[in-house]
Scaffold this active site. Sequence first.
Site, PDB file in Angstrom:
ATOM      1  N   GLU A 161       0.832  -1.201   0.000  1.00  0.00           N
ATOM      2  CA  GLU A 161       0.000   0.000   0.000  1.00  0.00           C
ATOM      3  C   GLU A 161       0.870   1.255   0.000  1.00  0.00           C
ATOM      4  O   GLU A 161       1.808   1.379   0.778  1.00  0.00           O
ATOM      5  CB  GLU A 161      -0.893  -0.016   1.250  1.00  0.00           C
ATOM      6  CG  GLU A 161      -1.768   1.196   1.421  1.00  0.00           C
ATOM      7  CD  GLU A 161      -2.514   1.197   2.751  1.00  0.00           C
ATOM      8  OE1 GLU A 161      -3.448   1.987   2.892  1.00  0.00           O
ATOM      9  OE2 GLU A 161      -2.143   0.391   3.643  1.00  0.00           O
TER      10      GLU A 161
ATOM     11  N   LYS B 292      -9.706   1.290  -3.033  1.00  0.00           N
ATOM     12  CA  LYS B 292     -10.123   0.805  -1.714  1.00  0.00           C
ATOM     13  C   LYS B 292     -11.562   1.203  -1.432  1.00  0.00           C
ATOM     14  O   LYS B 292     -11.949   2.362  -1.604  1.00  0.00           O
ATOM     15  CB  LYS B 292      -9.192   1.367  -0.635  1.00  0.00           C
ATOM     16  CG  LYS B 292      -9.433   0.776   0.755  1.00  0.00           C
ATOM     17  CD  LYS B 292      -8.430   1.321   1.762  1.00  0.00           C
ATOM     18  CE  LYS B 292      -8.632   0.685   3.129  1.00  0.00           C
ATOM     19  NZ  LYS B 292      -7.718   1.245   4.148  1.00  0.00           N
TER      20      LYS B 292
ATOM     21  N   CYS C  75      -4.972  -3.032   3.117  1.00  0.00           N
ATOM     22  CA  CYS C  75      -4.840  -2.876   4.559  1.00  0.00           C
ATOM     23  C   CYS C  75      -5.920  -3.661   5.293  1.00  0.00           C
ATOM     24  O   CYS C  75      -6.048  -4.855   5.099  1.00  0.00           O
ATOM     25  CB  CYS C  75      -4.846  -1.387   4.939  1.00  0.00           C
ATOM     26  SG  CYS C  75      -4.170  -1.065   6.587  1.00  0.00           S
TER      27      CYS C  75
END
Length: 398
Positions: free
Chosen positions: A160, A219, A269
């Site tokens: 990320e 995301k 994440c």
Amino acid sequence: AMGVVAWCRTGRLLPDAAAFTGAWLLAELARGLIFTGFPWAAAGYAQVDSPLAALAPWVGAYGLGAVVALVGTLLAWPWAAAGAQSRFRWGAPAFALGLLALSPWAHHDHTESTGRVPVSLVQTAISQDEKFSVQAMPQALQWLAQALAQSRGQLVVAPETAVPLLPADLPPEVWADLRAPFEGTGRSALLGLPLGSFEAGYTNSVAGLGGAADYRYDKHHLVPFGEFIPWGFRWFVDLMNIPLGDFNRGALGAPSFEALGQRWAPNICYEDLFGEELARSFGDPDRTPTVMVNVSNIAWFGDTIAIDQHLHISRMRSLEFQRPMIRATNTGPTVVIDHHGRVRHWMKPQARGVLEGEVEGRTGMTPFARWASAWGLWPLVGLGLLLLGLGAVARRGH
């Protein structure tokens, strides 16, 4: 059978066990759903190496948590029912131990192989205070370009925000160096970076390089106050003049990156905490991911137990879907997890380098993937309410 006998003699075992199991399940679901949800360290994640792990492809992490609550209730029953006749009150823990002993028989391979692919997972090991430093960034990007070029895998994954700037804000030669190893070489990459513009807004994203077509994953499950400002709190942020991020949200159930004969499904994440959201990609059995890919920057947690907890979470997702999960993280652990939740390749946390390994893609649907892709967590919500209601009614009858 012995548990039923004990209930018949005391009149309390099944009502109490049902009520406690239902309440536990609903409490964990509430923690995972309310205020965007944060189901970190839910009880089911402690079972990835226990006999109960065989139930994960059937009931998921929350269902495992309910089983844990039930087993705990039965094991504690002899002390809770100390007034019952001793020859019966030990039936409950005997039943619980029998459940633990027999649970491995629930194991079944619901998926089949789609082939093996060599992978290279980059661990950048950049401290949080240096990640966005103007002074440190050129050297970090130079190291990343070298790592991408020198890696041996057919698919290379960088964590990320491995590239902490928009491609348009990078010097052209830097962006060209990052892309070069995957243009016309038969190799592919998934690279964490921000995308967007001031006019259209920004996303925390993964770019796919070297596939059949340009690919991006944005995301979906954003961190409140870290990546978006929750509704009703804008006034507070403006009042305090706090420079918080406010990213756009990506689509739920986004398509996978198709390359090298596999369908690679990124998540960023702590998105891998939400198995019910990952399940949305399994709605079409012919387009299901064959490999899940987690890219993370969890340097925020330093060298704490949270790092190992996040690894357990990823392993649970592999168990639920019987899919491998490869994890490329900033500070580790960077790993390859197989479809049975076992870590096959592992790199020492807090070290900079590239993990070379191999991953076996899988196709097929587990029971959890089928019902969670269709109904989300609502079947478990219904089960929790049913158990709680049955426990209340049964106790009132006694």
